[in-house]
Design a protein around this motif. Structure first.
Motif, PDB file in Angstrom:
ATOM      1  N   LYS A  18     -37.592 -22.720  11.516  1.00  0.00           N
ATOM      2  CA  LYS A  18     -38.784 -23.549  11.699  1.00  0.00           C
ATOM      3  C   LYS A  18     -39.202 -24.100  10.347  1.00  0.00           C
ATOM      4  CE  LYS A  18     -43.230 -23.983  13.813  1.00  0.00           C
ATOM      5  NZ  LYS A  18     -43.974 -23.628  14.981  1.00  0.00           N
ATOM      6  N   ARG A  19     -39.138 -25.413  10.238  1.00  0.00           N
ATOM      7  CA  ARG A  19     -39.491 -26.086   8.994  1.00  0.00           C
ATOM      8  C   ARG A  19     -41.001 -26.279   8.895  1.00  0.00           C
ATOM      9  NH1 ARG A  19     -34.925 -30.701   7.831  1.00  0.00           N
ATOM     10  NH2 ARG A  19     -33.191 -29.272   7.629  1.00  0.00           N
ATOM     11  N   VAL A  20     -41.465 -26.562   7.696  1.00  0.00           N
ATOM     12  CA  VAL A  20     -42.880 -26.789   7.435  1.00  0.00           C
ATOM     13  C   VAL A  20     -43.424 -27.916   8.308  1.00  0.00           C
ATOM     14  CG1 VAL A  20     -44.535 -27.512   5.676  1.00  0.00           C
ATOM     15  CG2 VAL A  20     -42.742 -25.898   5.089  1.00  0.00           C
ATOM     16  N   SER A  21     -42.611 -28.913   8.569  1.00  0.00           N
ATOM     17  CA  SER A  21     -43.025 -30.068   9.373  1.00  0.00           C
ATOM     18  C   SER A  21     -43.209 -29.714  10.848  1.00  0.00           C
ATOM     19  CB  SER A  21     -41.984 -31.178   9.251  1.00  0.00           C
ATOM     20  OG  SER A  21     -40.745 -30.736   9.774  1.00  0.00           O
ATOM     21  N   GLY A  22     -42.767 -28.517  11.241  1.00  0.00           N
ATOM     22  CA  GLY A  22     -42.827 -28.118  12.644  1.00  0.00           C
ATOM     23  C   GLY A  22     -41.518 -28.347  13.378  1.00  0.00           C
ATOM     24  N   VAL A  23     -40.593 -29.073  12.752  1.00  0.00           N
ATOM     25  CA  VAL A  23     -39.278 -29.319  13.338  1.00  0.00           C
ATOM     26  C   VAL A  23     -38.484 -28.017  13.321  1.00  0.00           C
ATOM     27  CG1 VAL A  23     -37.099 -30.570  13.015  1.00  0.00           C
ATOM     28  CG2 VAL A  23     -39.270 -31.736  12.662  1.00  0.00           C
ATOM     29  N   GLU A  24     -37.765 -27.781  14.404  1.00  0.00           N
ATOM     30  CA  GLU A  24     -36.933 -26.588  14.490  1.00  0.00           C
ATOM     31  C   GLU A  24     -35.459 -26.970  14.471  1.00  0.00           C
ATOM     32  OE1 GLU A  24     -39.983 -23.705  16.958  1.00  0.00           O
ATOM     33  OE2 GLU A  24     -38.315 -24.608  18.035  1.00  0.00           O
ATOM     34  N   PHE A  25     -34.685 -26.225  13.673  1.00  0.00           N
ATOM     35  CA  PHE A  25     -33.234 -26.394  13.635  1.00  0.00           C
ATOM     36  C   PHE A  25     -32.617 -25.172  14.301  1.00  0.00           C
ATOM     37  CE2 PHE A  25     -33.860 -30.006  11.169  1.00  0.00           C
ATOM     38  CZ  PHE A  25     -32.651 -30.607  10.837  1.00  0.00           C
ATOM     39  N   PHE A  26     -31.598 -25.419  15.112  1.00  0.00           N
ATOM     40  CA  PHE A  26     -30.960 -24.367  15.890  1.00  0.00           C
ATOM     41  C   PHE A  26     -29.522 -24.196  15.418  1.00  0.00           C
ATOM     42  CE2 PHE A  26     -34.359 -26.243  18.260  1.00  0.00           C
ATOM     43  CZ  PHE A  26     -34.998 -25.156  18.861  1.00  0.00           C
ATOM     44  N   TYR A  27     -29.147 -22.951  15.167  1.00  0.00           N
ATOM     45  CA  TYR A  27     -27.807 -22.626  14.691  1.00  0.00           C
ATOM     46  C   TYR A  27     -27.176 -21.619  15.647  1.00  0.00           C
ATOM     47  CZ  TYR A  27     -29.366 -24.670  10.256  1.00  0.00           C
ATOM     48  OH  TYR A  27     -29.855 -25.520   9.291  1.00  0.00           O
ATOM     49  N   ASP A  28     -26.056 -22.001  16.257  1.00  0.00           N
ATOM     50  CA  ASP A  28     -25.304 -21.076  17.102  1.00  0.00           C
ATOM     51  C   ASP A  28     -24.562 -20.103  16.196  1.00  0.00           C
ATOM     52  OD1 ASP A  28     -26.055 -22.418  19.481  1.00  0.00           O
ATOM     53  OD2 ASP A  28     -24.439 -23.884  19.193  1.00  0.00           O
ATOM     54  N   ILE A  29     -24.465 -18.850  16.621  1.00  0.00           N
ATOM     55  CA  ILE A  29     -23.789 -17.811  15.839  1.00  0.00           C
ATOM     56  C   ILE A  29     -22.463 -17.486  16.501  1.00  0.00           C
ATOM     57  CG2 ILE A  29     -23.967 -15.475  14.899  1.00  0.00           C
ATOM     58  CD1 ILE A  29     -27.056 -15.732  15.425  1.00  0.00           C
ATOM     59  N   ASP A  30     -21.373 -17.542  15.731  1.00  0.00           N
ATOM     60  CA  ASP A  30     -20.075 -17.167  16.303  1.00  0.00           C
ATOM     61  C   ASP A  30     -19.736 -15.725  15.933  1.00  0.00           C
ATOM     62  OD1 ASP A  30     -18.976 -17.145  13.715  1.00  0.00           O
ATOM     63  OD2 ASP A  30     -17.952 -19.070  13.945  1.00  0.00           O
ATOM     64  N   LYS A  31     -18.554 -15.260  16.365  1.00  0.00           N
ATOM     65  CA  LYS A  31     -18.161 -13.855  16.162  1.00  0.00           C
ATOM     66  C   LYS A  31     -18.033 -13.481  14.685  1.00  0.00           C
ATOM     67  CE  LYS A  31     -13.214 -14.785  16.772  1.00  0.00           C
ATOM     68  NZ  LYS A  31     -12.897 -14.766  15.376  1.00  0.00           N
ATOM     69  N   ASP A  32     -17.802 -14.478  13.804  1.00  0.00           N
ATOM     70  CA  ASP A  32     -17.681 -14.221  12.364  1.00  0.00           C
ATOM     71  C   ASP A  32     -19.002 -14.400  11.624  1.00  0.00           C
ATOM     72  OD1 ASP A  32     -14.896 -13.712  12.551  1.00  0.00           O
ATOM     73  OD2 ASP A  32     -14.521 -15.882  12.598  1.00  0.00           O
ATOM     74  N   LYS A  33     -20.095 -14.544  12.382  1.00  0.00           N
ATOM     75  CA  LYS A  33     -21.448 -14.744  11.849  1.00  0.00           C
ATOM     76  C   LYS A  33     -21.613 -16.083  11.137  1.00  0.00           C
ATOM     77  CE  LYS A  33     -22.572  -9.867  11.494  1.00  0.00           C
ATOM     78  NZ  LYS A  33     -22.927  -8.780  10.602  1.00  0.00           N
TER      79      LYS A  33
END
Length: 193
Positions: A139-154
């Protein structure tokens, strides 16, 4: 009048000489055992603090136990052709540090150039682990959210569809012309606990 001025300068000069003598005596008699060791602070504790407070509703003082495996430093090299790294040519390191207190530190380092730090090169954000979707949400200061998928190797891979459409804030932010990633970058762990 001149004699008062000369007397004042002489008096100041005498006081200065006395202090210097006292300081010299102190330095001559002090040993390394007389001093406490200096303790330092992390750079992030004293510099680069967020100037604009973000809405911290729902953010804990620390992350959940199931998020602890993802604490660490992640990195990817991005071409300067992508506007998210704010450089003109070459490449830049995009670094994301996820800390156990729930803060995230984004840094962009332009390779081969020395530049001053700007708000585009360092940001403090907040993060959490979404167990249901197995994602890191930044969650950025601007309120925008970035989403990161996690794979088996992190590895953390940007989920561009969720970044663009997950919230009204996100949709508005990118419709206003703010930089959107050209590709779903995969950030690789460098220092995972």
């Amino acid at each position: 009048m001149v004699s008062l001025f000369v007397f004042g300068i002489t008096a100041c000069s005498d006081d200065h000489d006395n202090v210097s003598t006292e300081q010299q005596e102190t330095f001559q008699t002090a040993s390394k055992d007389d001093y406490e060791p200096l303790t330092g602070k992390k750079l992030t504790d004293v510099a680069g603090q967020v100037a604009t407070p973000i809405d911290e509703e729902g953010l804990a003082d620390h992350i959940s136990d199931n998020a602890l495996p993802y604490v660490g430093r992640y990195r990817v090299v991005v071409s300067c052709k992508d506007p998210i790294v704010f450089c003109e040519q070459g490449t830049a390191d995009f670094i994301l540090n996820l800390l156990p207190d729930g803060t995230a530190h984004r840094t962009v380092i332009h390779l081969g150039t020395i530049t001053f730090a700007s708000e585009n090169q360092y940001r403090q954000d907040y993060w959490k682990y979404d167990e249901l979707n197995h994602q890191i949400i930044l969650k950025r200061v601007s309120g925008v959210e970035f989403f990161y998928d996690i794979d088996k190797d992190k590895n953390l891979t940007m989920n561009l569809d969720r970044i663009a459409n997950a919230t009204d804030v996100n949709r508005t932010f990118f419709q206003e012309g703010n930089p959107f990633p050209h590709e779903a970058y995969k950030l690789k762990p460098e220092n995972i606990k």
